[in-house]
Design a protein around this motif. Sequence first.
Motif, PDB file in Angstrom:
ATOM      1  N   ASP A 238      -1.991   8.165  -3.394  1.00 34.48           N
ATOM      2  CA  ASP A 238      -2.346   6.784  -3.025  1.00 34.48           C
ATOM      3  C   ASP A 238      -1.741   6.618  -1.409  1.00 34.48           C
ATOM      4  N   TYR A 239      -2.788   6.436  -0.464  1.00 31.89           N
ATOM      5  CA  TYR A 239      -2.185   6.685   0.679  1.00 31.89           C
ATOM      6  C   TYR A 239      -2.309   5.166   1.088  1.00 31.89           C
ATOM      7  N   TRP A 240      -0.975   4.586   1.725  1.00 31.48           N
ATOM      8  CA  TRP A 240      -0.953   3.226   2.022  1.00 31.48           C
ATOM      9  C   TRP A 240       0.100   3.026   3.202  1.00 31.48           C
ATOM     10  N   CYS A 244      -0.641  -3.054   5.722  1.00 30.32           N
ATOM     11  CA  CYS A 244      -2.084  -2.811   5.152  1.00 30.32           C
ATOM     12  C   CYS A 244      -2.038  -4.061   3.846  1.00 30.32           C
ATOM     13  N   CYS A 247      -3.246  -2.881   0.600  1.00 31.79           N
ATOM     14  CA  CYS A 247      -2.590  -1.822  -0.051  1.00 31.79           C
ATOM     15  C   CYS A 247      -1.668  -2.650  -1.000  1.00 31.79           C
ATOM     16  N   ASP A 250      -2.912  -3.952  -4.001  1.00 28.50           N
ATOM     17  CA  ASP A 250      -3.100  -3.083  -4.945  1.00 28.50           C
ATOM     18  C   ASP A 250      -2.286  -2.427  -5.857  1.00 28.50           C
ATOM     19  N   SER A 270       2.454   8.226  -4.106  1.00 29.22           N
ATOM     20  CA  SER A 270       2.289   7.479  -3.190  1.00 29.22           C
ATOM     21  C   SER A 270       2.524   7.974  -1.798  1.00 29.22           C
ATOM     22  N   ALA A 272       3.288   7.044   2.105  1.00 32.04           N
ATOM     23  CA  ALA A 272       3.171   5.761   3.172  1.00 32.04           C
ATOM     24  C   ALA A 272       3.136   6.172   4.388  1.00 32.04           C
ATOM     25  N   TYR A 313      -6.524   2.998   5.234  1.00 35.58           N
ATOM     26  CA  TYR A 313      -6.002   2.551   4.045  1.00 35.58           C
ATOM     27  C   TYR A 313      -6.326   1.250   3.383  1.00 35.58           C
ATOM     28  N   PRO A 314      -6.186   0.994   2.002  1.00 38.62           N
ATOM     29  CA  PRO A 314      -5.724   2.309   1.293  1.00 38.62           C
ATOM     30  C   PRO A 314      -6.741   3.325   0.889  1.00 38.62           C
ATOM     31  N   GLN A 316      -7.509   6.365  -1.936  1.00 40.37           N
ATOM     32  CA  GLN A 316      -7.226   7.211  -3.059  1.00 40.37           C
ATOM     33  C   GLN A 316      -7.819   8.359  -3.274  1.00 40.37           C
ATOM     34  N   GLY A 331      -9.891   2.444  -1.249  1.00 40.71           N
ATOM     35  CA  GLY A 331      -9.689   0.968  -1.603  1.00 40.71           C
ATOM     36  C   GLY A 331     -10.673   0.471  -2.707  1.00 40.71           C
TER      37      GLY A 331
END
Length: 345
Positions: A238-240, A244, A247, A250, A270, A272, A313-314, A316, A331
């Motif tokens: 998960d890139y957040w 955001c 993000c 979620d 994750s 960030a 982002y988000p 995935q 997302g």
Amino acid sequence: MEISAPVFEKDSISIAPPMGMGETHKLYNFTIQPNKNVRFMKGFNTAFIKINDPNIVTGQIEYPQPIIFGYFNAIEKGGYGSDIFFIEKGDYTIQIKNKNLDFISGSETSTNAEYKRLKKQLEIADKKLKPYEANDPRDIEYKQKLLKAYINENPSSYVAFWEIVNDFSKYGFDRSYVENMSLFSKKVKGIFSYKEFDKVLKIESSTGVGENFPDLQLNASDKINKSTFSDYKITLIDYWATTCKPCIKDVPKLVSLYENYKAKGVQFISVADDTMKERMERANKILAENKVTWENYFDLNKEFRTKLHATGYPLQILVDQNGKIISRKFGNLDEITAEIEKYIQ
């Protein structure tokens, strides 16, 4: 360029690249000369023009590039954008007729005339596609098939090149773009925008579904490589970022997914996109408040962003035990959940 916009008298409008994903504004290569009524932000290739009718806007440009006229309503806190207009070398006039930014050109340039003809030919394909939504790949490929025929007849068409860029920005990456890009003449292939977009497509092509996840050195101590995935059936990355809101919204959903699948061989990671100390502290606080127990890394070296062309982002990404990417979604946790369920079964 002379702009007449009496409906925006004493207000401001913008000249900017069309809105879209994938940071396509970085592909532009023109400058607009600032003056007391014009402010130019080179990093975003955007000019803000205070209307004192009429306005004369000057600048430098080597080849045609599409822009839109925009307006932000501070009271409604909403923005408006016009249809596409190609700016290029020469003198021309624009009359903006209303608050919806409908406009007419005093003397239509050859590039804008070509754009209208091409869009007419692509109309049947465009109607099937929805911006910023999951589209049937066959619909994207159908449009690119029409574009392929056009490029074969017009290999020096800047309009066709920018149409591919526009599709990428609205519908995401498709391998048919790569094939069509190869059809352009040396003239088009020599411009800055083509070279930069070609780099983007190569990254997208090498990190799409079915390709191997790249080795990443995220910071001095944390890395992701093939061995990261070997002990699990599947890994969700998960890139957040703390900037955001979707993000952060979620995170509880991700926690619920983790509880459902952690015993079934699914790993969660994750990453960030926060580098400032206060942002990193906020990220850790958000994760702690949501009782996140899986690894969270900070992409201090920006390798996640650059090697995966992760421009939003988000995001995935699902990776299998061998390090192969099996899904990549912006997302859409419902689709990610369905992919996980299908894979582990």
